[in-house]
Design a protein around this motif. Sequence first.
Motif, short mmCIF file in Angstrom:
data_model
loop_
_atom_site.label_atom_id
_atom_site.label_comp_id
_atom_site.label_asym_id
_atom_site.label_seq_id
_atom_site.Cartn_x
_atom_site.Cartn_y
_atom_site.Cartn_z
N GLN A 76 0.82 -1.19 -0.16
CA GLN A 76 -0.01 0.06 0.03
C GLN A 76 0.78 1.25 -0.05
OE1 GLN A 76 -2.65 -0.43 3.36
NE2 GLN A 76 -3.97 -2.00 2.52
N THR A 77 1.90 1.19 0.74
CA THR A 77 2.94 2.24 0.81
C THR A 77 3.47 2.56 -0.46
OG1 THR A 77 3.24 1.93 3.39
CG2 THR A 77 4.98 3.38 1.87
N ASN A 78 3.82 1.44 -1.06
CA ASN A 78 4.53 1.69 -2.42
C ASN A 78 3.76 2.16 -3.32
OD1 ASN A 78 6.87 0.79 -1.29
ND2 ASN A 78 6.74 -1.47 -2.30
N ALA A 79 2.49 1.64 -3.46
CA ALA A 79 1.32 2.18 -4.31
C ALA A 79 1.08 3.70 -4.08
CB ALA A 79 0.06 1.52 -4.14
N LYS A 80 1.08 4.26 -3.07
CA LYS A 80 1.02 5.57 -2.64
C LYS A 80 2.33 6.32 -3.14
CE LYS A 80 -1.97 5.16 1.44
NZ LYS A 80 -2.17 5.45 2.84
N LEU A 81 3.37 5.71 -2.92
CA LEU A 81 4.67 6.58 -3.50
C LEU A 81 4.81 6.54 -4.99
CD1 LEU A 81 7.21 4.98 -0.76
CD2 LEU A 81 6.20 7.40 -0.95
N GLU A 82 4.15 5.49 -5.59
CA GLU A 82 4.36 5.36 -6.97
C GLU A 82 3.17 6.34 -7.53
OE1 GLU A 82 3.26 1.43 -8.09
OE2 GLU A 82 5.32 0.64 -7.59
N ALA A 83 1.96 6.44 -6.86
CA ALA A 83 0.91 7.72 -7.26
C ALA A 83 1.50 9.10 -7.06
CB ALA A 83 -0.26 7.33 -6.47
N LEU A 102 4.81 9.82 -7.28
CA LEU A 102 5.88 9.88 -8.08
C LEU A 102 5.28 10.45 -9.60
CD1 LEU A 102 8.72 9.79 -8.92
CD2 LEU A 102 8.35 7.39 -9.22
N GLN A 103 4.14 9.66 -9.80
CA GLN A 103 3.53 9.81 -11.09
C GLN A 103 2.95 11.38 -11.17
OE1 GLN A 103 3.48 7.79 -13.73
NE2 GLN A 103 2.40 9.39 -14.97
N GLN A 157 3.57 17.04 -12.98
CA GLN A 157 3.62 18.47 -12.62
C GLN A 157 5.07 18.98 -13.09
OE1 GLN A 157 3.31 18.96 -8.29
NE2 GLN A 157 1.02 18.29 -8.13
N LEU A 158 6.06 18.06 -13.13
CA LEU A 158 7.25 18.58 -13.61
C LEU A 158 7.27 18.81 -15.15
CD1 LEU A 158 10.40 19.22 -13.05
CD2 LEU A 158 10.73 16.78 -13.37
N ALA A 159 6.44 17.92 -15.68
CA ALA A 159 6.60 17.91 -17.05
C ALA A 159 5.79 19.31 -17.26
CB ALA A 159 5.81 16.64 -17.74
N GLN A 160 4.62 19.58 -16.82
CA GLN A 160 4.05 20.84 -16.89
C GLN A 160 4.65 22.04 -16.61
OE1 GLN A 160 0.55 20.38 -14.37
NE2 GLN A 160 -0.49 18.97 -15.93
N LEU A 161 5.58 22.01 -15.61
CA LEU A 161 6.47 23.14 -15.42
C LEU A 161 7.44 23.49 -16.68
CD1 LEU A 161 7.20 22.54 -11.51
CD2 LEU A 161 5.80 24.54 -12.48
N GLN A 162 7.96 22.26 -16.92
CA GLN A 162 9.04 22.25 -18.06
C GLN A 162 8.49 22.95 -19.32
OE1 GLN A 162 10.40 18.26 -18.26
NE2 GLN A 162 12.05 18.56 -16.78
N GLN A 163 7.04 22.63 -19.75
CA GLN A 163 6.57 22.98 -20.87
C GLN A 163 6.27 24.43 -20.59
OE1 GLN A 163 2.89 20.89 -21.95
NE2 GLN A 163 2.51 22.32 -23.43
N SER A 164 5.88 24.93 -19.43
CA SER A 164 5.29 26.30 -19.05
C SER A 164 6.53 27.15 -19.03
CB SER A 164 4.86 26.45 -17.70
OG SER A 164 4.65 27.98 -17.53
N ASP A 165 7.60 26.48 -18.85
CA ASP A 165 9.14 27.37 -18.61
C ASP A 165 9.52 27.57 -20.04
OD1 ASP A 165 11.57 28.33 -17.21
OD2 ASP A 165 12.43 26.68 -18.33
N ALA A 166 9.39 26.41 -21.05
CA ALA A 166 9.78 26.53 -22.41
C ALA A 166 9.01 27.79 -23.13
CB ALA A 166 9.66 25.09 -22.90
N GLU A 167 7.54 27.69 -22.77
CA GLU A 167 6.83 28.52 -23.66
C GLU A 167 6.96 29.92 -23.09
OE1 GLU A 167 2.81 27.40 -22.37
OE2 GLU A 167 2.65 25.81 -23.97
#
Length: 200
Positions: A134-141, A143-144, A149-159
């Motif tokens: 259960q802990t691993n599942a929460k951590l994986e969620a 992380l996802q 969020q990181l991908a969105q920030l990278q896209q926003s920074d590029a824009e």
Amino acid sequence: MKLRILSACLLLLSTWSTTAVAEQTAYVSDQLTIFVHTGPTRNYRIVGTIEAGTPITVVEKSEDGSFSKVEYDDKTGWVETQYLSNEQSLKQKYVQTQQALDQASAELAEVSSKLNTQQSEKMLLESQLERQQQTNAKLEASLQNYQTQLAQLQQSDAETQEKVKMDWLIKGGILSLGSLIVGYILAMMPRRKKRSPDFF
């Protein structure tokens, strides 16, 4: 008279006639208590008894084999051979079987105890495993989510960087165009003639 004495002597000798045998272990037959005599006939004095199942050692037999000289409990005596057996009595077999059963029951109880302990440990490990999953599942969620969020920030920074570049490009173009216009205006303006010093 001499004949009678001779006959009596022969009878006495026959009574005492015995045969040595190799020592062997024997047992008194089941449900019997036999008498122990001082000699190899019933006519001899009884000096004790032996109960059924008692292990004895046969060391000698009478000539006709009807009596056996035995050793038991640090004693010796003569008993009737017909009441002896080469096998243990049922009582002894029962006692030995009961002892074996008690030992087997104790071993079974020990194995059952170990099994219960192992089952408890297994249940505990399974519970820990479930919590860890259960802990691993929460951590994986999480992380996802962070990856999204990181991908969105990278896209926003590029824009943002692209927008800044465009702004600087536009501003630079405007500034260059303004400079050209100012230069053109200045170039088109009439120049003032210098007055001659002799004019006055």
